[in-house]
Write a protein that holds these residues in place. Structure first.
Motif, short mmCIF file in Angstrom:
data_model
loop_
_atom_site.label_atom_id
_atom_site.label_comp_id
_atom_site.label_asym_id
_atom_site.label_seq_id
_atom_site.Cartn_x
_atom_site.Cartn_y
_atom_site.Cartn_z
N PHE A 59 -4.30 -2.64 -4.30
CA PHE A 59 -4.86 -1.34 -3.94
C PHE A 59 -4.97 -0.43 -5.17
O PHE A 59 -5.97 0.28 -5.34
CB PHE A 59 -4.02 -0.71 -2.85
CG PHE A 59 -3.85 -1.62 -1.65
CD1 PHE A 59 -4.95 -1.97 -0.89
CD2 PHE A 59 -2.61 -2.15 -1.32
CE1 PHE A 59 -4.82 -2.82 0.21
CE2 PHE A 59 -2.47 -3.00 -0.23
CZ PHE A 59 -3.57 -3.34 0.53
N ALA B 93 0.82 -1.21 0.00
CA ALA B 93 0.00 0.00 0.00
C ALA B 93 0.85 1.27 0.00
O ALA B 93 0.31 2.38 -0.10
CB ALA B 93 -0.92 0.01 1.21
N VAL C 93 -14.14 0.47 3.74
CA VAL C 93 -13.48 -0.83 3.53
C VAL C 93 -13.92 -1.76 4.65
O VAL C 93 -13.57 -1.56 5.82
CB VAL C 93 -11.95 -0.70 3.53
CG1 VAL C 93 -11.31 -2.06 3.25
CG2 VAL C 93 -11.50 0.33 2.49
N TRP D 275 -9.04 2.93 7.03
CA TRP D 275 -9.60 2.20 5.89
C TRP D 275 -11.09 1.93 6.12
O TRP D 275 -11.91 2.17 5.24
CB TRP D 275 -8.87 0.89 5.67
CG TRP D 275 -7.46 1.00 5.19
CD1 TRP D 275 -6.73 2.13 5.04
CD2 TRP D 275 -6.62 -0.09 4.80
NE1 TRP D 275 -5.47 1.82 4.58
CE2 TRP D 275 -5.37 0.47 4.43
CE3 TRP D 275 -6.78 -1.46 4.75
CZ2 TRP D 275 -4.31 -0.32 4.00
CZ3 TRP D 275 -5.73 -2.25 4.32
CH2 TRP D 275 -4.50 -1.69 3.94
N TRP E 144 -5.21 4.45 0.70
CA TRP E 144 -4.69 3.25 1.36
C TRP E 144 -3.45 3.54 2.20
O TRP E 144 -3.15 2.78 3.11
CB TRP E 144 -4.35 2.20 0.31
CG TRP E 144 -5.53 1.72 -0.49
CD1 TRP E 144 -5.84 2.05 -1.77
CD2 TRP E 144 -6.55 0.79 -0.08
NE1 TRP E 144 -6.98 1.41 -2.20
CE2 TRP E 144 -7.44 0.63 -1.16
CE3 TRP E 144 -6.79 0.09 1.10
CZ2 TRP E 144 -8.55 -0.21 -1.12
CZ3 TRP E 144 -7.90 -0.75 1.16
CH2 TRP E 144 -8.76 -0.89 0.07
N SER F 265 2.68 2.38 2.55
CA SER F 265 2.60 3.05 3.84
C SER F 265 3.94 3.02 4.56
O SER F 265 4.72 2.08 4.42
CB SER F 265 1.55 2.39 4.72
OG SER F 265 0.25 2.62 4.22
N ASN G 46 -8.56 0.86 -6.78
CA ASN G 46 -8.87 2.27 -7.02
C ASN G 46 -9.16 2.55 -8.49
O ASN G 46 -10.05 3.36 -8.81
CB ASN G 46 -7.72 3.15 -6.54
CG ASN G 46 -7.81 3.43 -5.04
OD1 ASN G 46 -8.81 3.13 -4.40
ND2 ASN G 46 -6.77 4.03 -4.50
#
Length: 229
Positions: free
Chosen positions: A209, A107, A125, A120, A226, A109, A213
């Motif tokens: 992810f 993702a 989600v 999320w 995300w 992150s 999207n």
């Protein structure tokens, strides 16, 4: 502490008026039977996780009309303090679980942001486990308690809505539920499990992810953020 904490948590969830209460699981006695079975384990001395107030949190944070994406997990982390009722979400003080590290890397992150996936859930989600409870130190202890009926019904309910959603199915257990989804109206993106024990290593690089999207954008919806910052 109440002698029936899980039954009490179920009663509180019923009082919330959640749209999820329309599922057969909550109307045909199955929910009460599962709660009673978990309470029996607590009465026998088992430490059940997460806290009763967090057992139905995935459904509370993401009501049925708000669902835009679905991610399915197995059961909560079996270490006290780690789970918060959302699949894969981690709020413990130790190192991030191995699977979550792989997920967050995919993702994009920063690990320093931690592993709490509440952000999320609040974007639509649904982070739902196949079992909503577990026992401390005993992963998978409640997988046969009947919780899976709720997971199946939740997936089918999202599929039955007219609004499009994306399903991210990771690993054999989650991918088996693809049969419950109308794939002519919803996006389904399958891959192997993010666990490092997955020898096929077919989760890293699968871009779940980004694919989700792009699918949402193609169907008139906004992207999900995300990244955890």
């Amino acid at each position: 502490m109440s002698a029936t904490p899980v039954a009490d948590a179920l009663a509180a969830f019923r009082a919330s008026g959640s749209p999820w209460l329309a599922l057969p699981f909550f109307g045909n006695g199955t929910a009460e039977a599962v709660a009673a079975r978990v309470d029996e384990r607590i009465a026998a001395g088992a430490r059940v996780l997460p806290a009763p107030t967090q057992i139905f949190r995935a459904l509370t944070e993401t009501p049925l009309p708000a669902v835009r994406a679905v991610i399915l997990g197995q059961d909560p982390y079996p270490t006290p303090g780690d789970a918060n009722g959302l699949a894969f979400s981690f709020v413990g003080s130790g190192r991030l679980p191995a699977s979550l590290k792989v997920i967050l890397a995919e993702a994009g992150s920063d690990r320093a942001a931690g592993g709490d996936l509440t952000a999320w859930a609040r974007q639509g989600v649904l982070l739902l486990n196949s079992a909503l409870t577990v026992e401390a130190g005993k992963a998978g202890a409640h997988l046969r308690f009947g919780w899976a009926r709720l997971t199946d019904e939740a997936v089918a309910a999202v599929s039955a809505r007219p609004e499009p959603a994306v399903f991210l199915l990771w690993g054999a257990q989650a991918r088996a539920r693809a049969a419950l989804i109308d794939q002519t109206r919803h996006g389904v993106f399958e891959s192997g499990h993010p666990s490092p024990l997955n020898r096929a290593r077919d989760f890293p690089g699968s871009d779940p992810f980004g694919r989700a999207n792009r699918w949402l954008a193609e169907h008139g919806d906004q992207p999900i953020e995300w990244r955890l910052d």
